[in-house]
Write a protein that holds these residues in place. Structure first.
Motif, mmCIF file in Angstrom:
data_model
loop_
_atom_site.group_PDB
_atom_site.id
_atom_site.type_symbol
_atom_site.label_atom_id
_atom_site.label_comp_id
_atom_site.label_asym_id
_atom_site.label_seq_id
_atom_site.Cartn_x
_atom_site.Cartn_y
_atom_site.Cartn_z
ATOM 1 N N TRP A 28 -9.270 -0.999 5.990
ATOM 2 C CA TRP A 28 -8.814 -0.667 4.444
ATOM 3 C C TRP A 28 -8.991 -1.884 3.746
ATOM 4 O O TRP A 28 -9.506 -1.664 2.486
ATOM 5 C CB TRP A 28 -7.446 0.310 4.339
ATOM 6 N N VAL A 29 -8.028 -2.525 3.815
ATOM 7 C CA VAL A 29 -7.865 -3.734 3.206
ATOM 8 C C VAL A 29 -8.881 -4.856 3.109
ATOM 9 O O VAL A 29 -8.554 -5.731 2.299
ATOM 10 C CB VAL A 29 -6.623 -4.450 4.258
ATOM 11 N N ARG A 41 0.590 -1.227 -0.113
ATOM 12 C CA ARG A 41 -0.493 0.146 0.017
ATOM 13 C C ARG A 41 0.673 1.288 0.232
ATOM 14 O O ARG A 41 0.232 2.460 -0.927
ATOM 15 C CB ARG A 41 -0.832 -0.313 0.923
ATOM 16 N N ALA A 88 -8.791 4.380 2.124
ATOM 17 C CA ALA A 88 -7.360 4.724 1.702
ATOM 18 C C ALA A 88 -7.475 5.071 0.514
ATOM 19 O O ALA A 88 -8.254 4.383 -0.285
ATOM 20 C CB ALA A 88 -6.450 3.705 2.776
ATOM 21 N N PRO A 89 -6.331 6.148 -0.260
ATOM 22 C CA PRO A 89 -6.254 6.241 -1.604
ATOM 23 C C PRO A 89 -5.834 4.655 -2.202
ATOM 24 O O PRO A 89 -6.183 4.291 -3.743
ATOM 25 C CB PRO A 89 -5.135 7.026 -2.001
ATOM 26 N N VAL A 90 -5.465 3.576 -1.637
ATOM 27 C CA VAL A 90 -4.922 2.416 -2.623
ATOM 28 C C VAL A 90 -6.712 1.774 -2.794
ATOM 29 O O VAL A 90 -6.452 0.906 -3.406
ATOM 30 C CB VAL A 90 -3.684 2.025 -1.680
ATOM 31 N N VAL A 91 -7.520 2.346 -1.883
ATOM 32 C CA VAL A 91 -8.790 1.595 -1.503
ATOM 33 C C VAL A 91 -8.922 2.422 -3.389
ATOM 34 O O VAL A 91 -10.382 1.283 -4.271
ATOM 35 C CB VAL A 91 -9.590 1.122 -0.611
ATOM 36 N N ARG A 121 -7.946 3.852 -5.453
ATOM 37 C CA ARG A 121 -7.754 2.830 -7.127
ATOM 38 C C ARG A 121 -7.540 1.784 -7.319
ATOM 39 O O ARG A 121 -7.929 1.601 -9.045
ATOM 40 C CB ARG A 121 -5.849 3.253 -6.547
ATOM 41 N N ARG A 122 -8.231 1.018 -6.666
ATOM 42 C CA ARG A 122 -8.076 -0.653 -6.952
ATOM 43 C C ARG A 122 -9.718 -0.546 -6.899
ATOM 44 O O ARG A 122 -10.308 -1.307 -8.222
ATOM 45 C CB ARG A 122 -8.360 -1.880 -5.493
ATOM 46 N N TYR A 127 -10.883 -3.467 0.536
ATOM 47 C CA TYR A 127 -9.738 -3.129 -0.861
ATOM 48 C C TYR A 127 -9.817 -4.902 -1.340
ATOM 49 O O TYR A 127 -9.911 -5.287 -2.421
ATOM 50 C CB TYR A 127 -7.874 -3.376 -0.704
ATOM 51 N N GLU A 147 0.956 4.294 -2.772
ATOM 52 C CA GLU A 147 0.577 5.407 -2.419
ATOM 53 C C GLU A 147 1.553 6.617 -2.236
ATOM 54 O O GLU A 147 1.330 7.797 -2.870
ATOM 55 C CB GLU A 147 -0.534 5.295 -0.639
ATOM 56 N N LEU A 205 -9.829 0.641 -10.774
ATOM 57 C CA LEU A 205 -9.316 0.149 -11.916
ATOM 58 C C LEU A 205 -10.161 -1.072 -12.061
ATOM 59 O O LEU A 205 -10.160 -2.160 -12.910
ATOM 60 C CB LEU A 205 -7.377 -1.200 -11.596
#
Lengths: 275, 214
Positions: free
Chosen positions: B155-156, A252, B197-200, B202-203, B159, A256, B206
């Motif tokens: 978050w995970v 992560r 979370a930004p990663v969530v 972005r996923r 995700y 990020e 996608l």
């Protein structure tokens, strides 16, 4: 690295923001204050009273009394941690945190250093460098009656990386810690240099630590690669012998904090495979 | 005179392992044997509190596929640590007999690592052998659990829900309301809320891109 006891003291009933503020404001029961301070940080409270109350709690610290059963500085430590999480509102608390960096309690110095890093407080660079200037044999020496080091080097080093000002004087203070006898300190130094300079050699040094025989060191290197967002390390992260939860946290960080190659799609595919 | 099979030898080696390292090696060898008789022993390893060996055992169980499901479902529900690993194995296998356990895990397990594994697993249930009406029933159950978990606090897990929703939708024709609902769940996860979370995001982004190209 992971904050040692950033968890709540006990699993309590969910409380409201008003209740957290009330608990921190009262002074009869320090365990209530401890919980209130933790809550405000954890929930990223935006209440205008949160920062002033945490500053007040931070000033409540007192000299360590080893005969005293109750850990009086626990509230101050949690207040420092919470302030670190309340950027940018907590900018006003930077002078208090700088004072705390000189406290006799090394646990409190550690919490203050981390908070200053989280607040990206460039005002702290000089004090942090000063604390580390004596190098691995001074600041990094082990205390006489404790496994702790003279200074909380890991937190001090990482704060310099989080503040992120790449200046020769900072690099000169950090580099000697690459030779520290403890791999966790070497990892922290490499992370900081990687954050400051972006040079691949520091990332490669962290990747080497992913193979360390001790799980604790491999975990630290994972977190450090994640904090620096060093994308070329993604496959080494996925292959590390450690919990998938930590690898996911590290990846992560790459998504990020990092940029460049590999792109998001490759990193996210790597994360998907670890779920 | 019966000859001892290579798998039986590996099982014996595993049972006699007396260090964490030995156990890891023996588990890896047994997991690589791809023999269904290894399943109950690999399931036993899940309860040994040796994460390295448990990872190897989960991989072995997933590669055994449906042949490992009975052994996994016989696991003692009180053994929490082993159950968490079993959820990961069942999520990887995707056999519909594991459905109840995965639904339960995503909805109520205390460990984020278990919820995240269950979320991905609910997106990849193997339904081809079920009659079409039953397929739809299972898909709706999976979808409902995944949509509910878009508000998970970790978050995970969110995700993994994005991954699960993408996998689930990819197996559906876009004209179905279920496809639309899965897409709506991904749009929820795309939101730039302060606690997302930004990663969530972005996923989820996608996943939506890929579904548009479907």
């Amino acid at each position: 690295m992971v904050d040692a006891d950033a968890s709540p003291p006990q699993a309590g009933e969910p409380i409201s923001e008003q209740e957290a503020l009330r608990r921190l404001r009262q002074s009869e029961d320090s365990s209530q204050q401890y919980y209130g301070a933790w809550w405000l940080g954890r929930m990223r409270s935006q209440h205008p009273e949160a920062v002033p109350l945490l500053q007040q709690a931070l000033r409540q610290r007192r000299p360590r009394d080893s005969g005293d059963g109750v850990e009086e500085n626990a509230v101050a430590r949690n207040a420092a941690r919470a302030l670190g999480k309340l950027a940018p509102a907590a900018q006003t608390a930077i002078p208090d945190l700088l004072d705390t960096l000189q406290d006799a309690d090394d646990g409190l110095r550690e919490a203050a250093a981390r908070a200053l890093g989280q607040l990206a407080a460039s005002e702290a660079i000089e004090a942090l460098c000063e604390k580390l200037a004596s190098g691995p044999a001074g600041a990094g020496a082990q205390q006489a009656n404790s496994p702790r080091l003279v200074e909380p080097c890991e937190a001090l080093l990482e704060a310099l990386g989080d503040i992120g000002v790449n200046e020769p004087r900072v690099l000169a203070v950090v580099k000697p810690f690459l030779e520290h006898e403890r791999p966790l300190i070497r990892s922290a130094a490499a992370r900081t240099l990687l954050q400051l300079s972006g040079e691949a050699r520091w990332g490669e040094l962290l990747v080497d630590l992913l193979d360390h025989p001790q799980l604790q060191v491999r975990r630290a290197a994972l977190m450090d690669l994640g904090a620096a967002g060093w994308r070329p390390g993604f496959q080494a992260i996925a292959a590390t012998l450690a919990e998938n939860s930590l690898k996911l946290m590290a990846l992560r960080g790459l998504v990020e904090q990092g940029n460049g190659d590999p792109g998001d799609e490759a990193l996210l595919a790597c994360m998907d495979a670890l779920l | 005179m019966s000859q001892v099979s290579p798998v039986a030898e590996k099982i014996t080696a595993l049972q006699q392992a007396d260090s964490a390292q030995d156990l890891l090696r023996a588990t890896q060898e047994l997991a690589a044997s791809a023999d269904a008789s290894a399943a109950p022993v690999l399931v036993e390893v899940l309860g040994f509190n040796n994460p390295g060996a448990a990872v190897a055992a989960v991989e072995g169980l997933i590669s055994l596929g449906t042949a490992a499901v009975d052994a996994l479902l016989q696991l003692d529900p009180e053994n929490y640590g082993a159950r968490a690993w079993a959820v990961r194995a069942l999520a990887g296998i995707g056999d519909v007999r594991g459905l109840e356990l995965l639904l339960d895990a995503l909805g109520s397990d205390v460990a984020a690592s278990v919820r995240r594994a269950a979320a991905k697993g609910l997106g990849q249930m193997q339904l081809a052998e079920l009659p079409p009406d039953q397929q739809q029933v299972v898909q709706r159950q999976c979808l409902g659990a995944l949509l509910a978990a878009t508000s998970d606090g970790e978050w995970v897990v969110r995700y993994a829900v994005a991954v699960g929703l993408e996998l689930l939708a990819a197996g559906l024709p876009p004209h179905l309301p279920e496809w639309q609902q899965a897409r709506a769940g991904l749009v929820t996860l795309l939101a730039a809320a302060a606690d997302n979370a930004p990663v969530v995001q972005r996923r989820a982004h996608l996943a939506l891109l890929r579904l548009e190209q479907q």
